[in-house]
Design an enzyme around this catalytic site. Structure first.
Site, PDB file in Angstrom:
ATOM      1  N   GLY A 146      -4.735  -1.553   4.924  1.00 36.13           N
ATOM      2  CA  GLY A 146      -3.944  -2.683   4.428  1.00 36.13           C
ATOM      3  C   GLY A 146      -4.604  -4.030   4.706  1.00 36.13           C
ATOM      4  O   GLY A 146      -4.712  -4.890   3.828  1.00 36.13           O
ATOM      5  N   ARG A 147      -5.079  -4.225   5.922  1.00 39.98           N
ATOM      6  CA  ARG A 147      -5.658  -5.531   6.278  1.00 39.98           C
ATOM      7  C   ARG A 147      -7.090  -5.689   5.780  1.00 39.98           C
ATOM      8  O   ARG A 147      -7.728  -6.703   6.040  1.00 39.98           O
ATOM      9  CB  ARG A 147      -5.548  -5.752   7.792  1.00 39.98           C
ATOM     10  CG  ARG A 147      -6.136  -4.643   8.632  1.00 39.98           C
ATOM     11  CD  ARG A 147      -5.717  -4.763  10.091  1.00 39.98           C
ATOM     12  NE  ARG A 147      -6.176  -3.642  10.905  1.00 39.98           N
ATOM     13  CZ  ARG A 147      -5.533  -2.476  11.027  1.00 39.98           C
ATOM     14  NH1 ARG A 147      -4.394  -2.291  10.398  1.00 39.98           N
ATOM     15  NH2 ARG A 147      -6.020  -1.521  11.787  1.00 39.98           N
ATOM     16  N   GLU A 173      -4.399  -6.428  14.833  1.00 40.75           N
ATOM     17  CA  GLU A 173      -3.914  -5.116  14.422  1.00 40.75           C
ATOM     18  C   GLU A 173      -5.043  -4.078  14.532  1.00 40.75           C
ATOM     19  O   GLU A 173      -4.803  -2.907  14.790  1.00 40.75           O
ATOM     20  CB  GLU A 173      -3.366  -5.170  12.990  1.00 40.75           C
ATOM     21  CG  GLU A 173      -2.276  -4.150  12.736  1.00 40.75           C
ATOM     22  CD  GLU A 173      -1.574  -4.322  11.392  1.00 40.75           C
ATOM     23  OE1 GLU A 173      -2.226  -4.119  10.356  1.00 40.75           O
ATOM     24  OE2 GLU A 173      -0.378  -4.650  11.370  1.00 40.75           O
ATOM     25  N   HIS A 208      -4.496 -33.018  18.294  1.00 38.85           N
ATOM     26  CA  HIS A 208      -3.382 -33.855  18.756  1.00 38.85           C
ATOM     27  C   HIS A 208      -2.219 -33.018  19.262  1.00 38.85           C
ATOM     28  O   HIS A 208      -1.109 -33.522  19.405  1.00 38.85           O
ATOM     29  CB  HIS A 208      -2.940 -34.789  17.627  1.00 38.85           C
ATOM     30  CG  HIS A 208      -4.018 -35.751  17.252  1.00 38.85           C
ATOM     31  ND1 HIS A 208      -4.223 -36.946  17.904  1.00 38.85           N
ATOM     32  CD2 HIS A 208      -5.018 -35.648  16.341  1.00 38.85           C
ATOM     33  CE1 HIS A 208      -5.271 -37.565  17.381  1.00 38.85           C
ATOM     34  NE2 HIS A 208      -5.781 -36.787  16.434  1.00 38.85           N
ATOM     35  N   GLU A 219      10.610  -4.829   4.263  1.00 36.67           N
ATOM     36  CA  GLU A 219      10.650  -6.241   3.873  1.00 36.67           C
ATOM     37  C   GLU A 219      10.324  -6.397   2.385  1.00 36.67           C
ATOM     38  O   GLU A 219      11.015  -7.085   1.633  1.00 36.67           O
ATOM     39  CB  GLU A 219       9.623  -7.055   4.683  1.00 36.67           C
ATOM     40  CG  GLU A 219       9.912  -7.168   6.162  1.00 36.67           C
ATOM     41  CD  GLU A 219       9.354  -6.003   6.976  1.00 36.67           C
ATOM     42  OE1 GLU A 219       9.072  -4.924   6.404  1.00 36.67           O
ATOM     43  OE2 GLU A 219       9.220  -6.167   8.202  1.00 36.67           O
ATOM     44  N   LYS A 254       9.566  -0.688  13.841  1.00 32.76           N
ATOM     45  CA  LYS A 254      10.129  -0.395  12.508  1.00 32.76           C
ATOM     46  C   LYS A 254      11.231   0.656  12.624  1.00 32.76           C
ATOM     47  O   LYS A 254      12.304   0.534  12.031  1.00 32.76           O
ATOM     48  CB  LYS A 254       9.042   0.167  11.587  1.00 32.76           C
ATOM     49  CG  LYS A 254       8.014  -0.838  11.127  1.00 32.76           C
ATOM     50  CD  LYS A 254       7.070  -0.162  10.137  1.00 32.76           C
ATOM     51  CE  LYS A 254       5.849  -1.013   9.873  1.00 32.76           C
ATOM     52  NZ  LYS A 254       4.851  -0.332   9.057  1.00 32.76           N
ATOM     53  N   LYS A 308       0.837  -1.198   0.000  1.00 29.27           N
ATOM     54  CA  LYS A 308       0.000   0.000   0.000  1.00 29.27           C
ATOM     55  C   LYS A 308       0.874   1.251   0.000  1.00 29.27           C
ATOM     56  O   LYS A 308       0.685   2.160  -0.776  1.00 29.27           O
ATOM     57  CB  LYS A 308      -0.924  -0.025   1.221  1.00 29.27           C
ATOM     58  CG  LYS A 308      -1.801   1.203   1.318  1.00 29.27           C
ATOM     59  CD  LYS A 308      -2.715   1.157   2.519  1.00 29.27           C
ATOM     60  CE  LYS A 308      -3.386   2.520   2.682  1.00 29.27           C
ATOM     61  NZ  LYS A 308      -4.230   2.617   3.853  1.00 29.27           N
TER      62      LYS A 308
END
Ligand code: F6P
Length: 558
Positions: A272-273, A358, A389, A217, A517, A211
């Site tokens: 963004g999400r 977030e 399990h 990254e 960041k 965005k």
């Protein structure tokens, strides 16, 4: 002012908790048969079942009244109307506008955004078609076979989860097979490196999804991918054929070296999400074809319409939110286990983790005051039978209350359908075991009927007792198709917003990710023993830096 947590319990939750204290899920399931109609709702291909929640009719009424008093209906209107509900960033949050039909209208600052949305969808459709029919080719003229999405957070988790969930609906290109999709998010070079080993530069398309187009990254991986391509391609012209960008940041995309012709855009009013519905969904569109992507948007829109037009008491998103509010702020649960009983939904917990944590991990209200109640839950989970399990022991007999949220799909889409009833039997068995448990008396009777000795019964009965009374929601999908998955995601988006409205927090900012960041940049500089100034770091960081420095030749530029 202590802002860490707000432990107060709202009066309505306190009163209902006291009133319901004598009841357990066993007794509620017995004495309140109305729950099987009142607490099951079908909407947009989803069957939502809250019958195993520790709520009865009057509790639902009171919680709904409380939601009304806290202005949830008005908050909903503000969202859909395009008001600047993201107050700290001064933006609207109009992911709902991304799935409006062409003929609809939605204004932001007086301007109808629907034409822009559809113009971008149309550009996306043209591109997808060109990749599918082999018109868009790589630098040697060969058609695209691999797509690598480089993005992180909302620019990764949505498309990654959806592509995995809808893989059986993938459309073959003219080559006769669907595109192979890969996702790279981690800055750990191992992630990109392993994907690059699998793909062929001549037939690979990279989508740089960000965005902001400023995420370390993503840009680091994108640069490395471009360098890799240019090691194989004859000239830099190949970049235009092999790289597209999806972003809101036009200038940064150009600066990075991607032609605006190869950029697909969206808007700052898309969080963004909440962005999988925009061009961030490009991998989904490339996988399904544009018809499939539009069906995905259509399913979300159907859910939007339900949420927008349905009164609070019958509103599925409000009811989902009230259940969370009750379990967290009323019953004291701190976490929620998200348990998909379907391999295709393996990434659902990870996706929801970002969407919820977030959005709701906030300790300051919109008005700047500290929150008075605990906010976002710790969301975690894994595919159901594997979890059984591994960690279900704690869900059943641990000391903490962890409400569970099961998701299953009625119809399988693989060639071993005979196993499907077994899978869903496990889901139902777990929900029953959590709710009903097994009393010590029942355990003793069962052990006696098995012929066990009184000594064995005495030694083991308490260990084999299940307290039960552990709430769960069971969400069943008719089928896992694009429309139903769209509706499921939209339901959770709205649930998140309702919870944020109940708590008075902003669901659409994420200041809490910024400090790390910023510090990462400073720590990176401090790695360099010659130029780096570690004195500004705290003693613990300094000590670790000293240990790492001689071991990190690459980071030090050696
Ligand atoms: O660091 C968190 C975050 O800002 C998320 O909110 C976002 O989805 C992710 O980073 C990626 O951001 P972008 O799409 O701008 O690269």
């Amino acid at each position: 002012m202590a802002l860490d947590r707000g432990p107060a319990m709202p009066a309505v939750l306190h009163d209902e908790r006291r009133r319901l204290e004598p009841d357990t899920l066993r007794t509620l399931l017995e004495r309140d048969p109305e729950r099987f109609t009142r607490d099951v709702q079908e909407v947009a291909g989803l069957r939502l079942d809250w019958t195993r929640q520790r709520l009865d009719g009057p509790a639902w009424e009171r919680l709904t009244e409380a939601a009304a008093e806290r202005g949830v209906a008005q908050a909903m209107e503000r969202l859909f109307r395009g008001e600047r509900v993201n107050t700290t960033e001064g933006r609207a949050a109009l992911h709902t506008a991304l799935r409006l039909p062409r003929e609809a209208e939605c204004r932001v600052d007086g301007e109808d955004v629907v034409p822009q949305v559809h113009a971008e969808l149309d550009r996306m459709a043209t591109f997808v078609q060109r990749v599918h029919d082999g018109t868009h080719v790589g630098y040697t003229g060969r058609p695209i076979r691999h797509v690598v999405n480089i993005g992180i957070g909302g620019s990764d988790l949505g498309p990654r989860m959806v592509c995995r969930a809808l893989a059986p609906h993938a459309r073959a290109t003219r080559e006769g097979a669907p595109l192979a999709l890969h996702f790279v998010s981690n800055i750990d070079g191992a992630a990109l490196s392993s994907v690059l080993r699998e793909v062929d530069p001549e037939t690979t398309l990279f989508i740089v999804a960000s965005k902001t187009f400023g995420t370390l990254e993503t840009l680091t991986n994108a640069r490395a991918a471009r360098a890799w391509l240019l090691r194989h391609a004859p000239d830099a012209g190949a970049v235009a054929r092999h790289f597209v960008a999806v972003s809101t940041a036009h200038e940064r995309v150009v600066e990075f070296g991607i032609d605006p012709e190869n950029m697909f855009g969206f808007w700052d009013w898309v969080g963004g999400r909440y962005s999988v519905w925009s061009v961030i969904g490009m991998p989904v569109a490339l996988q399904l074809g544009m018809d499939g992507f539009r069906a995905f948007l259509g399913g979300a829109h159907a859910l939007d319409e339900h949420v927008r037009t349905t009164p609070l008491r019958d509103n599925a998103a409000v009811r989902m939110a009230l259940v969370d509010w009750w379990n967290q702020n009323g019953l004291g649960a701190e976490a929620r286990a998200v348990l998909p009983y379907d391999e295709r939904l393996a990434l659902w917990p990870a996706y929801l983790q970002q969407a919820e944590m977030e959005s709701l991990g906030k300790c300051v209200r919109v008005d700047g005051e500290a929150v008075s109640e605990d906010t976002g839950a710790i969301v975690w989970g894994a595919v159901g039978t594997d979890g059984q399990h591994a960690f279900y022991q704690l869900l059943h007999q641990g000391t903490r209350l962890i409400p569970a949220e099961f998701v299953g799909v009625a119809r399988p889409e693989h060639d071993l359908p005979a196993q499907h009833p077994l899978l869903l039997a496990n889901l139902l068995a777990q929900a029953e075991a959590l709710a009903v448990g097994r009393t010590e008396t029942e355990v003793r009777a069962e052990m006696a009927s098995e012929g066990q000795t009184p000594e064995a019964i005495e030694a083991l009965a308490r260990h084999r007792t299940f307290p039960g009374n552990r709430p769960s929601t069971v969400i069943l999908l008719e089928r896992l198709d694009p429309a139903t998955l769209g509706a499921l995601i939209a339901l959770f988006e709205h649930k998140i917003y309702v919870l944020a409205s109940l708590w008075g927090i902003n669901a659409f900012d994420q200041w809490g990710v910024e400090l790390g960041k910023q510090l990462a940049g400073q720590v990176m500089q401090a790695f360099d023993a010659a130029d780096g100034d570690a004195t500004a770091r705290d003693p613990a960081t300094r000590a670790t830096l000293e240990w790492l420095r001689p071991r990190l030749p690459v980071a030090r530029g050696d």
